[in-house]
Design a protein around this motif. Sequence first.
Motif, PDB file in Angstrom:
ATOM      1  N   CYS A 205       0.829  -1.201   0.000  1.00  0.00           N
ATOM      2  CA  CYS A 205       0.000   0.000   0.000  1.00  0.00           C
ATOM      3  C   CYS A 205       0.868   1.257   0.000  1.00  0.00           C
ATOM      4  O   CYS A 205       1.789   1.371   0.811  1.00  0.00           O
ATOM      5  CB  CYS A 205      -0.907  -0.013   1.222  1.00  0.00           C
ATOM      6  SG  CYS A 205      -1.942   1.451   1.306  1.00  0.00           S
TER       7      CYS A 205
ATOM      8  N   CYS B 238      -6.828   5.850   1.714  1.00  0.00           N
ATOM      9  CA  CYS B 238      -6.772   4.973   0.547  1.00  0.00           C
ATOM     10  C   CYS B 238      -6.849   5.827  -0.700  1.00  0.00           C
ATOM     11  O   CYS B 238      -7.731   6.666  -0.809  1.00  0.00           O
ATOM     12  CB  CYS B 238      -7.938   3.989   0.582  1.00  0.00           C
ATOM     13  SG  CYS B 238      -8.109   3.030  -0.939  1.00  0.00           S
ATOM     14  N   VAL B 239      -5.924   5.609  -1.621  1.00  0.00           N
ATOM     15  CA  VAL B 239      -5.947   6.390  -2.854  1.00  0.00           C
ATOM     16  C   VAL B 239      -6.541   5.595  -4.013  1.00  0.00           C
ATOM     17  O   VAL B 239      -6.515   6.042  -5.160  1.00  0.00           O
ATOM     18  CB  VAL B 239      -4.546   6.916  -3.229  1.00  0.00           C
ATOM     19  CG1 VAL B 239      -4.064   7.906  -2.175  1.00  0.00           C
ATOM     20  CG2 VAL B 239      -3.559   5.769  -3.397  1.00  0.00           C
TER      21      VAL B 239
ATOM     22  N   CYS C 148      -5.601   2.828  -5.501  1.00  0.00           N
ATOM     23  CA  CYS C 148      -4.689   2.306  -6.526  1.00  0.00           C
ATOM     24  C   CYS C 148      -4.962   0.843  -6.829  1.00  0.00           C
ATOM     25  O   CYS C 148      -4.554   0.338  -7.876  1.00  0.00           O
ATOM     26  CB  CYS C 148      -3.244   2.473  -6.078  1.00  0.00           C
ATOM     27  SG  CYS C 148      -2.833   1.472  -4.641  1.00  0.00           S
ATOM     28  N   GLY C 149      -5.606   0.139  -5.882  1.00  0.00           N
ATOM     29  CA  GLY C 149      -5.926  -1.267  -6.112  1.00  0.00           C
ATOM     30  C   GLY C 149      -4.762  -2.216  -5.892  1.00  0.00           C
ATOM     31  O   GLY C 149      -4.874  -3.410  -6.154  1.00  0.00           O
TER      32      GLY C 149
ATOM     33  N   CYS D  71      -3.515  -3.383  -3.166  1.00  0.00           N
ATOM     34  CA  CYS D  71      -3.737  -4.395  -2.120  1.00  0.00           C
ATOM     35  C   CYS D  71      -4.538  -5.576  -2.656  1.00  0.00           C
ATOM     36  O   CYS D  71      -4.209  -6.720  -2.391  1.00  0.00           O
ATOM     37  CB  CYS D  71      -4.406  -3.787  -0.898  1.00  0.00           C
ATOM     38  SG  CYS D  71      -5.933  -2.912  -1.252  1.00  0.00           S
TER      39      CYS D  71
HETATM   40  S1  SF4 Z   1      -6.277   0.506  -2.848  1.00  0.00           S
HETATM   41 FE1  SF4 Z   1      -5.319  -0.732  -1.256  1.00  0.00          FE
HETATM   42  S2  SF4 Z   1      -3.135  -0.468  -1.617  1.00  0.00           S
HETATM   43 FE2  SF4 Z   1      -4.142   1.186  -2.732  1.00  0.00          FE
HETATM   44  S3  SF4 Z   1      -4.199   2.896  -1.296  1.00  0.00           S
HETATM   45 FE3  SF4 Z   1      -6.100   1.778  -1.040  1.00  0.00          FE
HETATM   46  S4  SF4 Z   1      -5.703   0.387   0.642  1.00  0.00           S
HETATM   47 FE4  SF4 Z   1      -3.722   1.066  -0.098  1.00  0.00          FE
END
Ligand code: SF4
Lengths: 429, 280, 255, 345
Positions: free
Chosen positions: D246, D316-317, D319-320, D322
């Motif tokens: 992450c 959480c940005v 980005c996927g 995780c």
């Molecule tokens: S999508 Fe998952 S990895 Fe990406 S920022 Fe959110 S929690 Fe973190």
Amino acid sequence: MKDGKIQVHYLTRVEGHGNIHVEIAGGELRSFRWEIPEAPRFFEAMVRGQSYADVAHITSRICGICSIGHTLCALQAVENALGVRPSEQTLLLRKLILHGETVQSHILHAGYLAAPDFLGAPSVVPLVESHREVVLTIIRLHRLANEWCDLIGGRTTHPINAVVNGWTSLPTEEQLSALRTRIEAGLADAWAIVEVFRLFSIPDFRRDTEYLALRHPDEYAFYEGDIASTDGGTTPVSDYRKKVIEFIVPYSTAKRARSDRRPSYAVGALARFNNNYEQLSPQARKAAEALGFRPVCTNPFMNTVAQVVEVVHALEDSLRLIDLLLARGLRREDRTVQVRAGHGVGAVEVPRGVLFHEYTLDERGLVVEANLVIPTGQNHQNIEDDMEALIPQVIERPQEEIRLLLEMLVRAYDPCISCSTHLLEVEFR
Amino acid sequence: MEDRKIVSGSLYLPRMAEVIQVERLTEKEKLFTLRLEKGQALGQHPGQFVEVSVLGIGEAPISVSSSPTRGGTFELCVRAIGDVTNALHRMKPGDWVGIRGPFGHGFPVEKMRGKDLLFAAGGLGLAPLRSLIQFVLDERESFGRVIVLYGARNPSELLFTEELTAWALRRDIEFHLTVDRGDATWTGHVGVITTLFPSVAVNPRSTVAVTCGPPVMYRFVLIELLAKGIPENQIYLSLERRMKCGVGKCGHCQINGVYCCQEGPVFLYAQIKGLKEAIG
Amino acid sequence: MKPRVAIFDFGCCEGCQLQIVNLEEEILDLLGPVEMVTWREAMSEHSDDFDIALVEGSITREEEVSRLQWIREQAKTLVALGACAHIGGINCLKNRFDLEEVRRAVYGEYAEWFDTAPTRPLEAVVRVDAVVPGCPVNRQELLEIIKALLLGKKPALPTYSVCVECKRKNNVCVFDKGLVCLGPIVRAGCGAVCPSFGNRCEGCRGLVPEPNLNSHRGVLAQYGLNLEEILHFVNLYGGCQAELASLQGREGGLR
Amino acid sequence: MPLWILPKGEVCTFLARLMADYEVIGPVAKDDAFVFASLRRPEDVRLDYPITLQSPKEFLFPPEETLLRFYLGQPPQVEAVHSDRRRILFGVHPCDINATWLLDLAFSQDTLDTPYMERRERTLIVGLDCLRPCDERSFCKSMGSLEVTGGYDLFLTDLGDSYGVEVGTETGNELLSRYALEARPASGEDVARLNRVLGEKWPRFTRKLNVEPEVLAQVLELTYDSPLWEELARKCLGCGSCNLVCPTCYCFDVQDRLKLNLQEGERLRRWDGCLLKDFTRVASGEVFREPRSARLRHRFYRKGKYLYEDYGRVGCVGCGRCVRACLVKIDPVEIFNALESSCRA
Ligand code: SF4
Ligand SMILES: Cc1cc2nc3c(=O)[nH]c(=O)nc-3n(C[C@H](O)[C@H](O)[C@H](O)COP(=O)(O)OP(=O)(O)OC[C@H]3O[C@@H](n4cnc5c(N)ncnc54)[C@H](O)[C@@H]3O)c2cc1C
Ligand code: SF4
Ligand code: SF4
């Protein structure tokens, strides 16, 4: 020595457990034995039912010192069973890592384990003080060999990425070039070791025996070839059972072997040297000359010297392999294989001699039957025959001297006992 | 190129402190008197903690158990339980440790002035409370009643026994001691700490309660305090969590969304009551 | 006084001892704080008086039990060196068979001569004070454990999974390369060396303390392994873990 | 600030000049994936990358870094380790710019985390816009991080045969004028083209949360005891991969390591993760988040609530990364949506 017993229980500075028993009475040799009480490990049984893809990683665990050789031999046998011939890149990398193991193992033996005998020390530990430069040179070469195997195989003991029909990861060209530079420097260190060995006085003992080693038309064979003999003739690897006949003695947990012609034979650096001298690299031949060493040599104590010569060869030949790899460029390749039922034999020259793996696979690629013939196992009978010849020649000497000589004799074969006891154990009855 | 503001110093660089004295308190606890390099003052508030380094072993958060009113040295009471604490226990006067901090929020002593104080300490929980108790005793006249309840598992685990005796003898402290299990020589009260509460009467409105002890203790002590009618915003707890940085970065000590190291370790009960992870 | 170190081996490939040799120059540094007193593979010197015993290999014959017990009695600290000693390692594959049958099938007329017992990790026989896992052990971790013993620290191992190290190394997950991996349920410490070299983690370091075996079994099935293959995979090095776990009254391992 | 145009053919020249004065970190191929790495040759850069395995976080907050070095003695000598490398993170996508912005806050608020800030202040960021989702897992638009309002020195947008270059800071401006000699000011036509490209971009991003990021905290507040956490915990392998990939996870562990001479050593910190059981273990043995479900919940609370409450931006940005890394596909979108609908029910 007139009467008495020489008992060496758990011979030190060899890989694995081995005992020497000698009984002398009235100045005559009464009995002698080279025993292997090491725990048997049943690898031939353990691989049954396992997938063709796992066999190499399992049999790698037969021996920590020649795990690369076992891995490659298993892969070769499996590929033969599946009817696969890996790419040139795969083969070049395999030969390169095998050279790494040869250097690593030979330096370990000649440097750490055997040199103390010639320098009159019980182990390499006191040499750290008395012969610091020599020890540091040995360590440097050993480190080079290990880092080389780490680079190509992921890990020097039990390589990770060597798999059926290829590699799961490749070194980069930059890494190979850097390795090349280091190997060049390693050659200078190897010559320093040659100089040290020139000063050693090797016991003078000869016994005519047969020497077996792989032979390849194009190179000093390590990775593949036919079985050649100093008695003449060659045998294809697939017919190895015709040449190599295994048998069991009750006091030893390791299987032994004789040849189709003689009750015992020898494999290893000396056997390769005796069979393939002409194909040694130029510097290796110079090293042999410097050491006054010519084929066919029947002094088993010279096996250690042959190892030193092979170190020079492996280093120099690796430069050639790296140049070939760099000229081709490294690329990812398809590794897929068609699984099918089959039977295959692999043979690789590991540091201690020729190694055979033989597998029968069912249609799912699971192992049905396995047979493994380990170099040290092939040497056991030859060792015992050497003892029989050697003891009467030195029987007048004090017991301690005989003991040391016998220990040195066994050690000269660089026996890898954990390898050779992969099979069985025998109780004394 | 434009010159950016460059950060210097380091958040993680400890100051060195010399071990001046080591006193064994119990089988597992020792009291260390430390002095910072060049005689600097630590400048702690009662209830704050420091990160103590034994270089090569690691760092551990330890409460300062002496009051800032007690001169240029400071004291840590340490239980040998793991790597750092065991290494501390092997130290002798003349050895050196690293100190970062003091960190965290201590007790709001200014707000406590004029109030009655009820301390409830269990086991090693006395270590952080001691700094406040010492502070209060040093400025005794600016506080109301001082009631100290202290419980240990057995008599041999009592900390600061000499000091306890002194407290017991003082007229201006109401001191109650208990052990979970007595032994042959023990003549005092036996029972868990909550069994001390019935014997103390307080004026809930003017009382500030302060408690620290093992995680299981809080729930039961809180029941007693609330039963006495002490308002939630007059109860302070000092909590313990795993900590690596001491300054709200490493994430380990979070209690729900709250950093124990930064917003605590001393919390007002009203502040953490809603945090489900705060009290077991 | 410097701690006296002795090295012993039982059924194994002796590759873990080799990692001590493979420390290269660092061996010389190691000989500063400790004294090597017994190491058959490398020294002729020998002593029965030692503090730390590094023991490699698993117990595969009855007669080895008493030797191990003797080592336990002599040593202040007994360290299990490598997968064979730690969890039985590859030797556990032997336990899949009825040993009587194997002996007869493989050795026919010689069967009577052979003595063999089911493979056991050291902990199934004696108390073990510290473990250096792996097949073979990781040289740096070995040093860390030895240093911890010298410093009076807990010889602690990571309790998290190989995936953590794999991510720290920015590897492409081998599941994305068409392989399957045991990394999520296996104890880290090797630096995720196998995935770093493009291959699957085969679990040589043993399971993490609380593996979600059920869920991972589902993952492996989803990636196409049947139950037999899953068992073979999980038990490649760890075939003795289920038994060891039940011996110690905890969960772990697949049977 | 004004828009500039850099022809695509000149990117390598630009990079080569930058590389003479800076260490340039850019996206490169690794097996079939992409990673940020120190560029060895300008032409290695892959500005067409969809997403990298790790975010460029690893160059500001490395997986393992030495904080201190020390030499034991009476008293011991200790020194902090400083980094003075001047770096450029080149080709950073909006999600990672937003994540970096969050890290900047986390590592500077209240107390400056000196190792991070030292690196950060010597690091310039050249952003690169995403014109289409990197794959079906990402949901950046929904988390408000497809948009960047700052946090970059330069920002590139692919205009076909050239990049539109927006200048974000004065340093960015100098960078452009000193190293991108081939860049020219944008014409009216270029601006129109940029607007057209941006106009086409937004509708392509469809995966979304059914809840505004700012409302997530409230949703979570109401669903602390949701049975969903238990349910997920049965699947969750506890492997920690989600934490470790992450871009906004920044928890760490600290350890000392001594050399064999037992005299010299270093203190280092390493990435840690709240999904790992020992994350909250204290010496007396307590684990404050014992069940896996509690640890899993904590991660989502941190992303959706705690960081938002601390820094005013969700953690959480989108980005996927995780869920891509997760073998049992525990997916923030599915979870947040499920929680949201359970609130409405
Ligand atoms: S999508 Fe998952 S990895 Fe990406 S920022 Fe959110 S929690 Fe973190
Ligand atoms: C605010 C605060 C004040 C404390 N005050 C005292 C005190 O006055 N006296 C005392 O003896 N103990 C105190 N503790 C507990 C003490 O910090 C731990 O016992 C100590 O960290 C154990 O470290 P170790 O290396 O010996 O143990 P190990 O088990 O080897 O710990 C390894 C690491 O885990 C972390 N850790 C383990 N346990 C704890 C814990 N309980 N709290 C925080 N981090 C932990 C530390 O970072 C430590 O370096 C306090 C803890 C906190 C949070
Ligand atoms: S390759 Fe294996 S260890 Fe690495 S992340 Fe994937 S599952 Fe985990
Ligand atoms: S990756 Fe797995 S199999 Fe490889 S060394 Fe680590 S634990 Fe062993």
